[in-house]
Design a protein around this motif. Structure first.
Motif, PDB file in Angstrom:
ATOM      1  N   GLY A 284       0.817  -1.206   0.000  1.00 33.71           N
ATOM      2  CA  GLY A 284       0.000   0.000   0.000  1.00 33.71           C
ATOM      3  C   GLY A 284       0.845   1.247   0.000  1.00 33.71           C
ATOM      4  O   GLY A 284       2.073   1.194  -0.079  1.00 33.71           O
ATOM      5  N   ASP A 285       0.174   2.398   0.090  1.00 38.25           N
ATOM      6  CA  ASP A 285       0.899   3.668   0.079  1.00 38.25           C
ATOM      7  C   ASP A 285       0.608   4.503   1.319  1.00 38.25           C
ATOM      8  O   ASP A 285       0.741   5.723   1.308  1.00 38.25           O
ATOM      9  N   ASP A 286       0.208   3.870   2.423  1.00 39.07           N
ATOM     10  CA  ASP A 286       0.002   4.599   3.673  1.00 39.07           C
ATOM     11  C   ASP A 286       1.303   5.239   4.119  1.00 39.07           C
ATOM     12  O   ASP A 286       2.402   4.723   3.855  1.00 39.07           O
ATOM     13  N   THR A 287       1.187   6.365   4.812  1.00 41.49           N
ATOM     14  CA  THR A 287       2.379   7.016   5.350  1.00 41.49           C
ATOM     15  C   THR A 287       2.969   6.159   6.458  1.00 41.49           C
ATOM     16  O   THR A 287       2.289   5.303   7.051  1.00 41.49           O
ATOM     17  N   LEU A 288       4.226   6.408   6.785  1.00 47.11           N
ATOM     18  CA  LEU A 288       4.870   5.652   7.846  1.00 47.11           C
ATOM     19  C   LEU A 288       4.203   5.919   9.186  1.00 47.11           C
ATOM     20  O   LEU A 288       4.078   5.004  10.014  1.00 47.11           O
ATOM     21  N   ALA A 289       3.727   7.147   9.386  1.00 51.39           N
ATOM     22  CA  ALA A 289       3.033   7.468  10.631  1.00 51.39           C
ATOM     23  C   ALA A 289       1.743   6.664  10.755  1.00 51.39           C
ATOM     24  O   ALA A 289       1.407   6.157  11.828  1.00 51.39           O
ATOM     25  N   ALA A 290       1.018   6.526   9.646  1.00 56.58           N
ATOM     26  CA  ALA A 290      -0.222   5.752   9.668  1.00 56.58           C
ATOM     27  C   ALA A 290       0.066   4.279   9.927  1.00 56.58           C
ATOM     28  O   ALA A 290      -0.638   3.619  10.704  1.00 56.58           O
ATOM     29  N   ILE A 291       1.095   3.751   9.294  1.00 54.77           N
ATOM     30  CA  ILE A 291       1.454   2.350   9.505  1.00 54.77           C
ATOM     31  C   ILE A 291       1.876   2.130  10.951  1.00 54.77           C
ATOM     32  O   ILE A 291       1.527   1.120  11.569  1.00 54.77           O
ATOM     33  N   ALA A 292       2.626   3.090  11.510  1.00 56.49           N
ATOM     34  CA  ALA A 292       3.057   2.974  12.901  1.00 56.49           C
ATOM     35  C   ALA A 292       1.854   2.832  13.827  1.00 56.49           C
ATOM     36  O   ALA A 292       1.830   1.979  14.724  1.00 56.49           O
ATOM     37  N   ARG A 293       0.828   3.626  13.606  1.00 49.50           N
ATOM     38  CA  ARG A 293      -0.380   3.529  14.432  1.00 49.50           C
ATOM     39  C   ARG A 293      -1.074   2.184  14.244  1.00 49.50           C
ATOM     40  O   ARG A 293      -1.582   1.594  15.200  1.00 49.50           O
ATOM     41  N   GLN A 294      -1.092   1.699  13.019  1.00 46.29           N
ATOM     42  CA  GLN A 294      -1.792   0.450  12.718  1.00 46.29           C
ATOM     43  C   GLN A 294      -1.136  -0.762  13.378  1.00 46.29           C
ATOM     44  O   GLN A 294      -1.819  -1.725  13.724  1.00 46.29           O
ATOM     45  N   VAL A 295       0.168  -0.717  13.553  1.00 42.36           N
ATOM     46  CA  VAL A 295       0.871  -1.896  14.065  1.00 42.36           C
ATOM     47  C   VAL A 295       1.339  -1.754  15.504  1.00 42.36           C
ATOM     48  O   VAL A 295       1.927  -2.691  16.060  1.00 42.36           O
ATOM     49  N   GLY A 296       1.085  -0.588  16.134  1.00 43.67           N
ATOM     50  CA  GLY A 296       1.370  -0.490  17.557  1.00 43.67           C
ATOM     51  C   GLY A 296       2.580   0.313  17.963  1.00 43.67           C
ATOM     52  O   GLY A 296       3.063   0.170  19.090  1.00 43.67           O
TER      53      GLY A 296
END
Length: 328
Positions: A284-296
């Protein structure tokens, strides 16, 4: 009705469910191969996982190393890449075609076949009603979420019709020939079901050396903790909170988890979070900040630091290399 996580049944007979619930096929390559003897195809596509279900006739799967496998009607073989192998009517038959990365097909001397063996929608070979019909499903990308599963498998495994008795063959035969909106998603899900059914049967077969995580998922304490982590890795878990969910002390959980899984619960959780992050970076193309929230992770910086320690490259470098990871 949604069932609370803590009340989900833990079935010792199906411990693969927790591990396989996360990774799913996306854009898998499925085809109906139809041949008349003599025939042989050498597969060099470097795909991470390929399932081959024989519908009619006889086939041999011959790996580069190890024992060859004979398939009869209803039998299934799963090849774990990237090592090449040959599918043939007989082990002595010389390959007539090469399957290369990206689904490209060529003659043994390297000349492109240019679609000369296409037989219509997702059908390939000599003729549509050939003496041998083989359903082939290939996962094109190895996501890091399923690394533990792939590494637990031999390069080539097989199941006879009597060993796995899966009712998916007629449905696959019907759906693989359709060309309708959303059909790729339907086929991806069917391939998921096929793989889950086959791998569950293989791991349950007497004499199979099941990996540690398989046995751990069946444990009433550790299995529950693994499912909690798998279902919600972003939750701010601690050993204490996990122990409370499992109804044991922190020391007892830490000791039992490490004994069965091979590493402490927080180490396992960290690797799971980073694997989920790697999967999202690739797909995907989510930002790193968004991915950080998604994975904890609390911030992009903390995820980036942990990611580089685990993978040796930054998240952005990893994302930039994502196309090259297909089939590896």
């Amino acid at each position: 009705m949604t069932v609370p996580v803590g009340t989900r049944p833990l079935t010792a007979g199906d411990p693969l469910a927790g591990l396989l619930d996360g990774p799913r096929a996306r854009g898998a390559f499925l085809i109906r191969a139809c041949f008349d003897p003599p025939w042989a195809v050498r597969v060099e596509d470097r795909a991470p996982l390929t399932a081959m279900l024989l519908v009619r006739g006889e086939a041999w799967i011959v790996p580069e190393a190890g024992e060859r496998v004979r398939l009869g009607p209803g039998d299934l073989a799963i090849a774990r890449g990237p090592a090449p192998y040959t599918c043939a009517d007989d082990p002595a038959t010389e390959p007539q075609a090469l399957i290369l990365p990206g689904g490209e097909c060529a003659c043994p001397d390297g000349r492109a076949l240019n679609g000369s063996m296409d037989l219509g929608v997702r059908a390939w070979g000599h003729r549509a009603d050939g003496a041998t019909v083989l359903l082939i499903g290939t996962c094109r990308m190895r996501t890091d979420v399923d690394t533990r599963l792939l590494d637990a498998l031999p390069p080539l495994l097989s199941l006879t019709d009597a060993e796995w008795r899966c009712p998916l063959t007629p449905l696959l035969m019907e759906e693989i020939a359709r060309d309708e909106p959303g059909q790729e998603v339907v086929l991806d899900r069917l391939l998921d079901l096929l793989l889950v059914a086959a791998l569950r049967a293989w791991f349950a077969r007497p004499g199979t050396d099941a990996p540690d995580w398989y046995r751990a998922l069946a444990d009433p304490v550790v299995g529950r903790v693994l499912r909690l982590l798998q279902d919600d890795p972003a939750r701010p878990w601690t050993v204490a909170s996990l122990a409370a969910e499992a109804g044991v002390s922190r020391a007892a959980l830490a000791r039992r988890f490490t004994e069965l899984v091979g590493e402490p619960p927080m180490t396992w959780l960290t690797r799971l979070r980073l694997a989920r992050a790697a999967d999202r970076l690739r797909s995907g193309d989510d930002t790193l900040a968004a991915i950080a929230r998604q994975v904890g992770y609390g911030s992009a910086f903390s995820l980036s630091s942990a990611f580089k320690r685990e993978y040796g490259v930054s998240p952005q470098e990893y994302r930039d290399r994502a196309p090259a990871s297909t089939g590896n």
